[in-house]
Structure formats: C-alpha cells, structure tokens
Design a protein around this motif. Sequence first.
Motif, PDB file in Angstrom:
ATOM      1  N   THR A 594       0.725  -1.240   0.086  1.00 55.81           N
ATOM      2  CA  THR A 594       0.018  -0.142  -0.015  1.00 55.81           C
ATOM      3  C   THR A 594       1.005   1.213   0.012  1.00 55.81           C
ATOM      4  OG1 THR A 594      -1.708  -1.115   1.108  1.00 55.81           O
ATOM      5  CG2 THR A 594      -2.007   1.378   1.299  1.00 55.81           C
ATOM      6  N   ALA A 595       1.736   1.316   0.654  1.00 55.92           N
ATOM      7  CA  ALA A 595       2.655   2.406   0.925  1.00 55.92           C
ATOM      8  C   ALA A 595       3.548   2.674  -0.201  1.00 55.92           C
ATOM      9  CB  ALA A 595       3.787   2.224   2.254  1.00 55.92           C
ATOM     10  N   ALA A 596       4.084   1.361  -0.891  1.00 53.93           N
ATOM     11  CA  ALA A 596       4.623   1.572  -2.177  1.00 53.93           C
ATOM     12  C   ALA A 596       3.672   2.140  -3.328  1.00 53.93           C
ATOM     13  CB  ALA A 596       5.216   0.048  -2.664  1.00 53.93           C
ATOM     14  N   ILE A 597       2.557   1.626  -3.605  1.00 52.32           N
ATOM     15  CA  ILE A 597       1.674   2.066  -4.426  1.00 52.32           C
ATOM     16  C   ILE A 597       1.704   3.518  -4.434  1.00 52.32           C
ATOM     17  CG2 ILE A 597      -0.674   1.906  -5.354  1.00 52.32           C
ATOM     18  CD1 ILE A 597      -0.574  -1.090  -4.917  1.00 52.32           C
ATOM     19  N   ASP A 598       1.337   4.176  -3.044  1.00 51.13           N
ATOM     20  CA  ASP A 598       1.239   5.163  -2.902  1.00 51.13           C
ATOM     21  C   ASP A 598       2.479   6.322  -3.696  1.00 51.13           C
ATOM     22  OD1 ASP A 598      -0.243   7.611  -1.482  1.00 51.13           O
ATOM     23  OD2 ASP A 598       1.614   7.743  -0.335  1.00 51.13           O
TER      24      ASP A 598
END
Length: 711
Positions: A594-598
């Motif tokens: 999730t953090a990576a996609i953000d």
Amino acid sequence: MPPQEGDRRAPVDNTTGAVHGGTVIQTGTIHGSVHLVAAGSDPVPRQLPMPPRIFTDRATEFRRMEALRNEIASEGDGRIMVLTGTGGVGKTALATRFLDTIAEHFPDGTLYTDLQGFTESGPTDASDVLDAFLRALGTEPAAIPQSFDARAAAFRSRTHGKRITLLLDNAISAAQVRALTPGQGRHLVVVTTRLHLSGLRLDGSDFLNVRPLGENEALELVTRMLGDDRAGEDPASARRLVGLCGRLPLALRAAVGGLALRPHQPLDRLVSRLADEGERLAVLSHTRELSVDGVFTTSYRQLPEIARRLYRLLGVLPARDLTVEVAAALLSTGPLDAEDRLAHLVAANLLEEIPGGRFRQHDLIRLHARTRAEEDEPTEAVEDALDRVLEYYLTTAAAADQTLNPGRWHLAPVFDRLPSRGFGTRSHALEWLENELEALRAIVRFSGATGRHAICWQLCEALRNLFMVRKHFDAWGETHTHGLDAATASGDPAAQANMLNALAGLRLTLGETEKAAGLHDRALELWGRAGHKLGQASSLEGRGVCELAMDRPRHARRYFERALDIHTRLGRDRGIALMLRRLGEAGRDLGEHTAAIDHFHRALEYFDPVAEPYMRTRTLVGLAATHLATADTETVLAILKEILDISERIGARAEKARAQVMSADIAEAQGRLDRARTLLNRALSTYTELDSPEAESTRRRLESPPYSSRP
C-alpha cells in the motif's frame, strides 16, 4: 610492245582488287607489272594487355558485365561500361580479364590505349590515339587526316558495323572518352577511371563501382601470390595482412611481392611492419611500379586546391566516418560549401558516400591524407580544425542528451552553451547518438590521448542517457573508463565522481552489484571533497539501488531517505519524485504494498508521459510489479499497456522486455503457456541483443518446467 607515238588507246591499268569483285580474266598481252590486292585483308587488332595470371573471383562484377554483353548481342547496339573506383582497386585487371574471356564474341578485334589521365605528364592526346587506332585498323598512314575532327570521323567510319571491343584505361574526362567512341555496331567500350565521369551517364553509359576485394577473395589472392601454404599455416596473420592492406589488390601485390621471393619469411613479420601506421605506406610503395603512395598522390594532385585541403584534414579526423556537418566544422564553413568539396572527393574516388548521408575514407587513403596534412598543412591549422570538430561533437551530443532527459542535472559546463538549434524530438536525438556512436567513441579516445581531458569526460556525461536507454555495454565501459582517467588527470574530484557513478550504473546493470556499490562509495567520498550536494544525492541513490539488488531493502530505504532529504533541502521537485519512486521500490520489496503504491503514484504526478517518458516508464514498471505481487491482474494489464506504448515510442527496449516478462507471468498464472512462451521469447530476443544479464535468467526459465515439457 610499248605503245607507239600517236597511239590513241587508253593507258593500261593492270591493277585489280576487291573493288572489282568476281573472277578477272584478261586476254591479250599484259604490259608492265601486275598488282594483286586480296579482298577482306583488313587487319584484326589484338591490343588487349596480358590479363593478370593471378586473379581472384569478381563474380558480381563479371555478371554485370556479361549481362551488358548479352544486351549488345540481342539489341545490336554498342554500349559503354565505365569501371570506376579508387586507384589500386583492380579496375584494369578486371577489364582485361573480362575482355579476354569474351574475345570470341567480338571477332573484329580489340583496341587498347592508356589515356594516362592520372600521370604527372598529363593525359594522352586523343588525336594521337585516333591515329594509332586507324593504323591498327589498316588505314594507310598517308590516308589518315590531320585534324582531330576528321580523324574521329574516319575512326567512326572505319569501325562502323564492326564487332570490336575497346579498353580505354585511366580516363580523366567524359570528352576524352567520347572522342574515341567507335561507329555504330555491336561494339563494347570499357572505360577505367578513378573519377565518377557523370557526363557519360547522360550518354547512356553503364557504371560499375569496383570496390576492394572481399576478405576471402583477398586471402585467396595472397595465397596464390605466395605460392605456398604460409597463409594457411598462419590464418590470423593472413587476415590481419589483408585488413592492413585495405583489401586493395595493388597494396596486396606490393606487400606480398617480396615475400614470394623469400619462402622462409613468416607472415607475422610483415604484419608487424604494416601495423606501424607511420611505415605502412612506405612498405607498400617500395617500387615505382607498386607504389600505393604514388597512386594516391596522382589522384590527390588532380583535385582543386579547395578539395585538397579537405582531403588533407580528413586524414587527421579521429573518426573514420563523417557527415557534412563534421566537414563544415573541419573547414569552418557552411554545410553547402562543405558538401561541394565532399562531392569533389567522391567524384575522384578518394571518399566513399555510404548510406545515411555519411562519408568514409578507405583506410590506406586516410593514411595518405594524414601524411599530406603533416607535410602540407600548418600544425596550428590542423589543431584549430580538430578543436572545431571536437566542439561540434561535444555540443551536439550534449544537446541530444538534454533532449532525451531534459530534467536531469548536469555537471559538465558544455550544457550551459548548447547550440541554439537542437533536436526537435527524442527520436531524432536518439537516432543521432546511435548513428554517431562509433565516431563519438573515437572522439573520447582521441581526447583522452591528446590531453583534452575536459572534452573527454564531458562527452562521456553526454552519452549517459544513450547508454541507459539502449544498453551499449561495451561502449559504456570503454568511454567512461577513458572519462575517469581524464577526470583524474585533470584533478577534478567532482568529474571523477561523475564518471564513477556512471561506471557503477554499468556494473549494476551487468549484475556486478558489489563492484557497483564500491564505485558509489568512492564517488560519495569525492563528492564530499568537492562539496557537491546533488552529486552526493546521486551516489546515495545508486548505493540504495545496490542494496535493493542485494535483497536488503531496509538498508536501501535509508540511502533513499538521505538522498530525499538533500533534494528536499535544495527544492528539487524532480529529485524528490525520483526518490519517491525509489522508496516505492523499497516498499515493494519489503511487502509494504500500500505504501509502495502511494509512493509510485506520487512520483507519477511529476513524471509526465510527454516531458519525462523514460522516467515515467521506469516508475510504471515498479508500480506494475507491486500490483502483480498483490494479484491485481486487471490493474497490471492496464499499466503494462502504457509501458509498452511509451517504451515503443522512445526506444526503451529493456523496459519493453520487462513489461513482456510481467505479461508472461500473468499468462502463465492463467494457464496460457503458449502465450507466455511467446512473450518470454520476445523478451529473450531483446535481452540477447542488448547483451543483458536478464537474457540468461529468461533462457533458464524457458528451459525449465512448465515450458521444457512442452513442444
């Protein structure tokens, strides 16, 4: 009995000849002598010089000439074939050999003359040639007209309807050839010349450009001239020999002639002498008859002075190929003027025009031109010309690099003085860099070797984006090693660090992660010594990428955060976006999807598909891999489509291959193994062409289950 005074009979003529025809019967008394002239007694000239005893296959040229002979036989018209090519390439040998093989088809004979168009004494007088031809055809000397026009007319009349061949050797002008053209009939005129006699094209002549021998043909010629097996016993030296002689028959004859008389002399000894450029022409010019230097000198002297100067200066160019723009820089003139002078050299076969609007000198001609420059051109003028050419290459390469990646920061001062007229599109910039790569490599080597250190390392920086996109690994390593040496010699720590960063990028791409990390560590120390914050951020990023490659994403994140802090303090939005992308890659590898996609999406807000297509593609690859890890197939396919569209447009072949591998992952997961195999094979083809480390892993995958068990 003699006629008596007052006898009214006509004077007696006891001569008979072909003009009367038939049987001649005379009755009565014959007074005086009888003169008999046999019918059809015109001589058949056989003037063709002895064809070369040792001759290698010129199959392509023979087919062209044989086709022309067949046209003469079927159409009944005479034709002219012009053999053009540089001196020593074997035009006369080809002409004599061919004309000898077809002699039976031209029963009325062969005429030959050397027009001496390239001798110091000047060309042969065409009127004298006509006189000799008419005599050879049986014309009584007293009947040969005195004026040139009358002789030309008499020659046409004498050859009208005859099936003859003519060899006009070493012609220098179209007018010289036209003056010696025979009358109507099934004749073949072969002209040899070092010039492109374009005027003869307007007359309907056929042209055949005689080029140096192929390597195999040149090796065969060497073997036959030696008369032994030295070439077979040392094939490497034999190949080197024909290469050093430029595969020119004259040069090969000159080189091997002495060896033929010395059966115990090895080939490698001759090759070692020829390898010395300073001695090569001397070795190949040991006699007047076999003087390569002499052949080129006569062609050079035929040039107008404005073309001679260009010829001389071309010999000192670091690169073998050039364009009109390079010639213009060399001469400090405009492109139109430079093109006119290049045309003089092409017409004289001292320069070859090759596809892509480029020109190339034969290697031996380059040596001759360089000698002429050393002897005839002031040293200061040569150095000034070279500096202009180097500046042209440096500024143009920098402009192309800027077009490919306009947002990247630069260290080299050249980026502050780019030409006003740059490249309109990325594809044009990339095309120029690709076309000029070999020349640019030569410029890098030359700059480093001649102490032009600033030019050397700056040019390397201008090639960085080309290497990132097209993965020319050998050129990348060679140029930047020279660049590092130049930066070290100049005592510039920032320049050294810049070159180390680029070399680290190469090592990482080749899978040599430990070496890449060490190079970045050295660069970090040098950036610190130079006080260059952006450089430090660049090396911190590179160091973090190495940690990712070593499967240490937490360590990588720390490096990226330090680099992000520098970019934030400097207010560099592009650097911030780049570090967000890197943090996304670290989060992906840590499983923090999730953090990576953000992070990836925040980076994509900056990397516009028009302004920053390459960086957008790299970011999309990371985003697609993250969604693939979460099994979000629909989103991945949409991202892969954009990657393929952009990478195809900008020529980012490695990124395209990565997208194909991810597409194969999806197809394999869906059980569509044939589709997956096709995609993997496409990626493998690209990786193999790029000599990329991914080629081996992709090949192993295709050789393993589930693919190895299927046909």
